[in-house]
Structures are given as structure tokens and as C-alpha cells.
Design a protein around this motif. Structure first.
Motif, PDB file in Angstrom:
ATOM      1  N   ALA A   1       0.774  -1.218  -0.221  1.00  0.00           N
ATOM      2  CA  ALA A   1       0.124  -0.038   0.061  1.00  0.00           C
ATOM      3  C   ALA A   1       0.872   1.166  -0.021  1.00  0.00           C
ATOM      4  O   ALA A   1       0.451   2.440  -0.043  1.00  0.00           O
ATOM      5  N   ARG A   2       2.095   1.217   0.091  1.00  0.00           N
ATOM      6  CA  ARG A   2       3.123   2.152   0.066  1.00  0.00           C
ATOM      7  C   ARG A   2       3.628   2.280  -1.332  1.00  0.00           C
ATOM      8  O   ARG A   2       4.070   1.484  -1.966  1.00  0.00           O
ATOM      9  N   PRO A   3       4.469   3.636  -1.213  1.00  0.00           N
ATOM     10  CA  PRO A   3       5.015   4.010  -2.647  1.00  0.00           C
ATOM     11  C   PRO A   3       6.349   3.379  -2.655  1.00  0.00           C
ATOM     12  O   PRO A   3       6.986   3.126  -1.917  1.00  0.00           O
ATOM     13  N   VAL A   4       6.871   3.150  -4.223  1.00  0.00           N
ATOM     14  CA  VAL A   4       8.308   2.485  -4.376  1.00  0.00           C
ATOM     15  C   VAL A   4       9.235   3.331  -3.706  1.00  0.00           C
ATOM     16  O   VAL A   4       9.130   4.700  -3.619  1.00  0.00           O
ATOM     17  N   GLY A   5      10.168   2.669  -2.954  1.00  0.00           N
ATOM     18  CA  GLY A   5      11.217   3.451  -2.407  1.00  0.00           C
ATOM     19  C   GLY A   5      10.981   3.569  -0.814  1.00  0.00           C
ATOM     20  O   GLY A   5      12.059   3.769  -0.342  1.00  0.00           O
ATOM     21  N   SER A   6       9.847   3.593  -0.433  1.00  0.00           N
ATOM     22  CA  SER A   6       9.426   3.667   0.869  1.00  0.00           C
ATOM     23  C   SER A   6       8.646   2.478   1.214  1.00  0.00           C
ATOM     24  O   SER A   6       7.740   2.822   2.145  1.00  0.00           O
ATOM     25  N   LYS A   7       8.828   1.313   1.123  1.00  0.00           N
ATOM     26  CA  LYS A   7       7.905   0.183   1.280  1.00  0.00           C
ATOM     27  C   LYS A   7       7.924  -0.053   2.595  1.00  0.00           C
ATOM     28  O   LYS A   7       6.517  -0.345   3.391  1.00  0.00           O
ATOM     29  N   PHE A   8       9.012  -0.329   3.204  1.00  0.00           N
ATOM     30  CA  PHE A   8       9.224  -0.636   4.509  1.00  0.00           C
ATOM     31  C   PHE A   8       8.873   0.604   5.540  1.00  0.00           C
ATOM     32  O   PHE A   8       9.587   1.659   5.306  1.00  0.00           O
ATOM     33  N   ALA A   9       8.617   0.441   6.877  1.00  0.00           N
ATOM     34  CA  ALA A   9       8.804   1.382   7.847  1.00  0.00           C
ATOM     35  C   ALA A   9      10.158   1.061   8.653  1.00  0.00           C
ATOM     36  O   ALA A   9      10.377   0.039   8.576  1.00  0.00           O
ATOM     37  N   HIS A  10      10.636   2.001   9.166  1.00  0.00           N
ATOM     38  CA  HIS A  10      12.113   2.036   9.844  1.00  0.00           C
ATOM     39  C   HIS A  10      11.793   2.356  11.294  1.00  0.00           C
ATOM     40  O   HIS A  10      11.118   3.167  11.583  1.00  0.00           O
ATOM     41  N   ARG A  11      12.687   1.811  12.091  1.00  0.00           N
ATOM     42  CA  ARG A  11      12.992   2.280  13.227  1.00  0.00           C
ATOM     43  C   ARG A  11      14.049   3.397  13.440  1.00  0.00           C
ATOM     44  O   ARG A  11      14.584   3.577  12.629  1.00  0.00           O
ATOM     45  N   ALA A  12      13.753   4.592  14.491  1.00  0.00           N
ATOM     46  CA  ALA A  12      14.920   5.712  14.650  1.00  0.00           C
ATOM     47  C   ALA A  12      16.156   5.023  14.531  1.00  0.00           C
ATOM     48  O   ALA A  12      16.983   5.780  13.905  1.00  0.00           O
ATOM     49  N   CYS A  13      16.511   3.886  15.043  1.00  0.00           N
ATOM     50  CA  CYS A  13      17.906   3.572  15.174  1.00  0.00           C
ATOM     51  C   CYS A  13      18.512   2.823  13.691  1.00  0.00           C
ATOM     52  O   CYS A  13      19.631   2.763  13.493  1.00  0.00           O
ATOM     53  N   ASP A  14      17.658   2.284  12.927  1.00  0.00           N
ATOM     54  CA  ASP A  14      17.873   1.547  11.673  1.00  0.00           C
ATOM     55  C   ASP A  14      19.004   2.582  10.852  1.00  0.00           C
ATOM     56  O   ASP A  14      19.978   1.853  10.351  1.00  0.00           O
TER      57      ASP A  14
ATOM     58  N   SER B   1      18.865  -3.435   8.794  1.00  0.00           N
ATOM     59  CA  SER B   1      17.441  -3.759   7.892  1.00  0.00           C
ATOM     60  C   SER B   1      16.267  -3.492   8.809  1.00  0.00           C
ATOM     61  O   SER B   1      16.414  -3.425   9.839  1.00  0.00           O
ATOM     62  N   PRO B   2      15.213  -3.107   8.139  1.00  0.00           N
ATOM     63  CA  PRO B   2      14.139  -2.827   9.021  1.00  0.00           C
ATOM     64  C   PRO B   2      13.455  -4.143   9.366  1.00  0.00           C
ATOM     65  O   PRO B   2      13.456  -5.211   9.136  1.00  0.00           O
TER      66      PRO B   2
END
Length: 272
Positions: free
Chosen positions: A106-119, A125-126
Motif C-alpha cells: 500500500a506504500r510508494p516505491v522506495g519507502s515500502k518498509f517502515a523503519h525504526r529510528a535506530c535503523d 535492515s528494518p
């Protein structure tokens, strides 16, 4: 006075005799981290039983301790870390894969994954990634073992403070010492002379204390040969985690080097 036990863990979410969970045990004195031995566990049950034993140690574990806040909020999962982990542990791996895949699709190409602040800081890796590497499954397998063992998780959950568990990432320290050179591969066909040289360089840099952690690794000749010869890099990754555990133990409680800004839902990678 005995030196407190330190441990570094290279984790597998589906360990076998061929690909076990590897734990490096050691101690620290005057900035020197002495590797005492390596323990290997072919099952999660055996590893969990070791963790649950009474003891006194500070350990650094190579698997994520939390999920990205953005992901948890969008899925409307509990925002309390412990409740979130209990919910996550109740899911099957196919449920995790399908839920996370739907989130990514459901997310745009290039930002598929959510990340933690420390990643971003650690270059990790997320923690929601379920393939290459499957760190989402590592979290799913590993965190329940820590909870069942009742260990202390600084910044996340109060537990037995004689056994302190911290999240580590060996790649963070490896990159500091040898850049982006690859030093390991499980595929025999990809266990090249270049990777062998990279392992030797990485071990030498650890022995010389060429890191911002200001710690030197002390090995016997036999230990050094064993780390060089392990082309999978699992034993070396456990030792890298051991160095991070030594740094965290040196920072002391209550946070063991974790920054005050660390998100109490996401967790934090040691020394990032």
C-alpha cells in the motif's frame, strides 16, 4: 573479584546443527575483551533453557527487540512494548508475512518498509523485513525467549537485573572497521579468498582496538584460526556482538549506553 560474564549472540530464527545459534562468552578487564569460549545451540528450546538459568551476565543479541512505531500505529497494535510483543508472538509466520506484505504494497516505491529510528544510524535492515534477512522472524523467535527467561531489557521491560539483554548488530561494528567489504557467506560457492582476507583484517582490527568502543579483543592462536576459518561468519558475528556487550556493560546501568531518546516501543541498537 571475578570479572562479570559477557556474551554476544549470533541468532537464527530456525537453528539447526549445521546453522546453530552461536554464543561468544567472555570477560572484560582494563579495556581488553577476552574470548573464553563459544557455545552453539541447534534448537531454540536449548537456547531458551540456557537463557533461563540463574546467572550474572550482560549480553548483546543480534536480532531486533522491537517493531517500527509507524507500523505498529498503522496496524493498530498495542503501543505498550510488552503488550505489542505478546500480540506479535501470538501470530504465525504466514500471518506476519501477509500482514507486512499488505502494509508494504500500500506504500510508494522506495519507502515500502517502515523503519525504526535506530535503523538509519546503525545501517540495519528494518525489523519488519521477512526476507533477506528475515529479521521479522528473528524478532518473533527471539524476544519471547528473552521474556520467558525473565531477563532485564533496559528501556523496554524490567526483569532480573543480574541478566541484562541488549540488542546488537554486528554489521555496525564490522563496517566501522573494514567498510562495506563482505566477510562472510553461507553459500560455499561464494566463500571467496576476498572474504577470507576481509575476516583476517576485521579480526586484526578488533585485536588492535581500532574502534570507537575503545576495546581490544584478546584471542588465542587457536581461536583466531577458528574465526578466520568460519566462512559463514557466524562465530565472528557472535564475537562482534560480544564486543558490543562489553561496551554496554562498561557504560553501566540503568541504560547500558542506550540513549535517553530511545523509543520505548521500538528499542535501540547498542552503540548506534
Amino acid at each position: 573479584m571475578h570479572a562479570p560474564l559477557l556474551l554476544g549472540c549470533d541468532f537464527s530464527s530456525s537453528p539447526t546443527k549445521r546453522k546453530p545459534v552461536v554464543m561468544a562468552l567472555g570477560t572484560q578487564r582494563s579495556g581488553r575483551v577476552v574470548l573464553s569460549k563459544l557455545e552453539k545451540f541447534a534448537t531454540l528450546q536449548a537456547f531458551g533453557e540456557w537463557l533461563a538459568q540463574p546467572g550474572e551476565w550482560t549480553g548483546a543479541f543480534d536480532f531486533p527487540f522491537g517493531l517500527p512505531r509507524e507500523l505498529v500505529e498503522q496496524l493498530q497494535w498495542p503501543l505498550d512494548w510488552h503488550e505489542c510483543m505478546l500480540h506479535y508472538a501470538s501470530l504465525s509466520r504466514p500471518q506476519i508475512r501477509d500482514t507486512f506484505a499488505a502494509f508494504c504494497n500500500a506504500r510508494p516505491v522506495g519507502s515500502k518498509f517502515a523503519h525504526r529510528a535506530c535503523d538509519h544510524l546503525a545501517g540495519s535492515s528494518p525489523s519488519m523485513k521477512w526476507v533477506n534477512p528475515p529479521v521479522a522472524y528473528m524478532l518473533h523467535a527471539g524476544v519471547p525467549l528473552l521474556l520467558d527467561a525473565g531477563v532485564h531489557l533496559p528501556g523496554l521491560r524490567q526483569g532480573d537485573e543480574t541478566r541484562v539483554a541488549l540488542e546488537a548488530y554486528p554489521g555496525l561494528l564490522a563496517r566501522e572497521l573494514i567498510g562495506n567489504r563482505s566477510y562472510k557467506n553461507d553459500d560455499k560457492a561464494k566463500q571467496t579468498p576476498e572474504r577470507l582476507i576481509a575476516r583476517k583484517d576485521l579480526i586484526t582490527a578488533l585485536e588492535h582496538g581500532q574502534t570507537r568502543l575503545k576495546l581490544r579483543l584478546k584471542l588465542t592462536h587457536a581461536q583466531r584460526d577458528m574465526l578466520v576459518d568460519d566462512a559463514s561468519g557466524d562465530c565472528l558475528d557472535a564475537v562482534l556482538c560480544l564486543m558490543q556487550a562489553a561496551w554496554g556493560a562498561g557504560q553501566g546501568g540503568p541504560r547500558f549506553g542506550l540513549p535517553a531518546r530511545a523509543d520505548p516501543l521500538e528499542g535501540w541498537i547498542l552503540s548506534a
